[in-house]
Design an enzyme around this catalytic site. Structure first.
Site, PDB file in Angstrom:
ATOM      1  N   ARG A  22      -6.355  12.815  16.785  1.00 41.62           N
ATOM      2  CA  ARG A  22      -5.562  12.140  15.744  1.00 41.62           C
ATOM      3  C   ARG A  22      -4.185  12.773  15.582  1.00 41.62           C
ATOM      4  O   ARG A  22      -3.181  12.057  15.484  1.00 41.62           O
ATOM      5  CB  ARG A  22      -6.306  12.142  14.406  1.00 41.62           C
ATOM      6  CG  ARG A  22      -7.545  11.261  14.417  1.00 41.62           C
ATOM      7  CD  ARG A  22      -8.278  11.319  13.103  1.00 41.62           C
ATOM      8  NE  ARG A  22      -8.675  12.698  12.831  1.00 41.62           N
ATOM      9  CZ  ARG A  22      -8.986  13.168  11.636  1.00 41.62           C
ATOM     10  NH1 ARG A  22      -8.961  12.378  10.581  1.00 41.62           N
ATOM     11  NH2 ARG A  22      -9.343  14.422  11.472  1.00 41.62           N
ATOM     12  N   ASN A  40     -10.735   8.697  12.527  1.00 40.54           N
ATOM     13  CA  ASN A  40     -12.023   8.875  13.188  1.00 40.54           C
ATOM     14  C   ASN A  40     -12.999   7.859  12.633  1.00 40.54           C
ATOM     15  O   ASN A  40     -12.960   7.536  11.437  1.00 40.54           O
ATOM     16  CB  ASN A  40     -12.590  10.272  12.933  1.00 40.54           C
ATOM     17  CG  ASN A  40     -11.912  11.345  13.743  1.00 40.54           C
ATOM     18  OD1 ASN A  40     -11.253  11.077  14.740  1.00 40.54           O
ATOM     19  ND2 ASN A  40     -12.072  12.585  13.322  1.00 40.54           N
TER      20      ASN A  40
END
Length: 94
Positions: A22, A40
């Site tokens: 990320r 996520n």
């Protein structure tokens, strides 16, 4: 000059959690001038929504397929959507 805008939601499969995916995706997107978000998912995938110049979005999709060091991407599913109210930055959603 081509200034077509494009928006894509992508789901990234493989070893993409607990590898800094990320943070890496946010850094890559910002570097390309894209806006959107990344998060996520419970199933172990990462989902990202990206919007911006057509060429930059295409580049980001290719980068998502590579991923950061330590990741192993097995598949990237993409779905185009209409650019309506794009965010003004790129965020990591917890």
């Amino acid at each position: 000059m081509d200034d077509r805008q494009r928006a894509v939601q992508a789901r990234v499969h493989g070893k993409v959690q607990r590898v800094g995916y990320r943070l890496w995706a946010r850094r890559e997107a910002i570097g390309l001038g894209l806006v959107g978000w990344v998060r996520n998912e419970r199933d172990g995938t990462v989902t990202t929504s990206i919007a911006g110049a057509d060429a930059a979005v295409s580049t980001m999709i290719e980068r998502l397929r590579q991923g950061p060091t330590g990741s192993s991407v097995s598949n990237v599913e993409t779905e185009e959507f209409e650019v309506l109210d794009a965010p003004v930055d790129f965020r990591i959603i917890a």
